[in-house]
Scaffold this active site. Structure first.
Site, PDB file in Angstrom:
ATOM      1  N   SER A 139       0.851  -1.189   0.000  1.00 49.15           N
ATOM      2  CA  SER A 139       0.000   0.000   0.000  1.00 49.15           C
ATOM      3  C   SER A 139       0.882   1.232   0.000  1.00 49.15           C
ATOM      4  O   SER A 139       2.061   1.173   0.385  1.00 49.15           O
ATOM      5  CB  SER A 139      -0.882  -0.011   1.257  1.00 49.15           C
ATOM      6  OG  SER A 139      -1.516   1.227   1.451  1.00 49.15           O
ATOM      7  N   TYR A 152      -1.674  -0.300  10.775  1.00 45.64           N
ATOM      8  CA  TYR A 152      -1.823  -0.718   9.376  1.00 45.64           C
ATOM      9  C   TYR A 152      -0.556  -0.378   8.597  1.00 45.64           C
ATOM     10  O   TYR A 152      -0.018  -1.219   7.860  1.00 45.64           O
ATOM     11  CB  TYR A 152      -3.034  -0.023   8.759  1.00 45.64           C
ATOM     12  CG  TYR A 152      -3.262  -0.375   7.308  1.00 45.64           C
ATOM     13  CD1 TYR A 152      -3.726  -1.635   6.952  1.00 45.64           C
ATOM     14  CD2 TYR A 152      -3.018   0.553   6.301  1.00 45.64           C
ATOM     15  CE1 TYR A 152      -3.936  -1.966   5.616  1.00 45.64           C
ATOM     16  CE2 TYR A 152      -3.222   0.233   4.969  1.00 45.64           C
ATOM     17  CZ  TYR A 152      -3.680  -1.029   4.633  1.00 45.64           C
ATOM     18  OH  TYR A 152      -3.881  -1.357   3.302  1.00 45.64           O
TER      19      TYR A 152
END
Length: 245
Positions: A139, A152
């Site tokens: 990501s 995250y």
């Protein structure tokens, strides 16, 4: 079916929706034999029915080492080997660090980071046999940490770090390691968020920009996997044009 990946065997995790589903369909369309792994097996059955090519569903929970080993074994038993592992399974439980429900941290670490490690550990001997490839779906949060996404981001930074160490260990033995870092994508990922304020913030971002589609990420994966064997595309960063960070 173009057949660019004819004869290749691929295992895709988190294939029941979103990016994983799109990657499984794209690989099958290019001629790969695909083992699609996820917990929601009823969705995998529907995916296999829609695929233009061979897609075999397999129940898979990446947080369990035995489940990871069983999925790899299923691919080898069905097709005789393994050429590509796509580590896509993940979840995002955004929220501030202060007052956090730390069980959500554990879930993200177990799924996003440890899950990909379990899969690589199980698959690597087979990938070395066939000079295959590992694709890690990371990501932009693995490049730039931001408030309310600390854990995250930590899992995604960890994926990138592990991938680079793996690349250095196996590149001279013919295994290519690819990290794909998408920006904002229209998937179910934000549905996992339990914090109402963070869920609303994600909704507002999605409505303010033209987000990526899962097919856009699948196209990046295909690009990396279909290069000549002497070319290793180790990192692909793909953002929506409208996304500034």
């Amino acid at each position: 079916m173009n057949g660019t990946l004819n004869g290749k065997v691929a295992l895709v995790t988190g294939a029941s929706s979103g990016i994983g589903e799109a990657i499984a369909l794209a690989l099958a369309e290019q001629g790969a034999k695909v083992v699609a792994g996820a917990r929601r097996t009823e969705r995998l059955a529907a995916l296999a029915g829609r695929a233009c090519g061979e897609v075999v569903p397999v129940a898979l929970d990446v947080t369990g080492r035995r489940s990871a080993e069983a999925a790899v074994a299923a691919a080898v038993e069905r097709f005789g080997g393994l050429d590509v592992l796509v580590n896509n399974a993940g979840l995002m439980l955004a929220g501030p660090i202060e007052g956090a429900d730390v069980t959500e941290w554990t879930r993200m670490i177990d799924t996003n980071l440890l899950g990909s490690l379990h899969m690589i550990h199980a698959a690597l001997p087979r990938l070395l046999e066939r000079r295959g490839a590992v694709v890690q779906i990371s990501s932009t949060s693995g490049r730039i940490a931001s408030a309310a996404s600390g854990v995250y981001s930590a899992t995604k930074f960890g994926i990138t770090a592990f991938a680079e160490a793996l690349r250095q260990e196996v590149t001279e033995r013919g295994v290519r390691v690819v990290v794909v870092e998408p920006g904002f994508v229209t998937t179910e990922l934000t549905d996992h968020i339990t914090d109402p304020a963070m869920r609303e913030a994600a909704r507002q971002i999605a409505s303010a920009i033209r987000p990526l589609r899962p097919d856009d990420v699948a196209a990046a994966v295909l690009y990396a996997l279909t290069q000549p064997v002497h070319v290793a595309v180790n990192e692909i960063l793909v953002r929506p044009t409208d996304q500034s960070r």
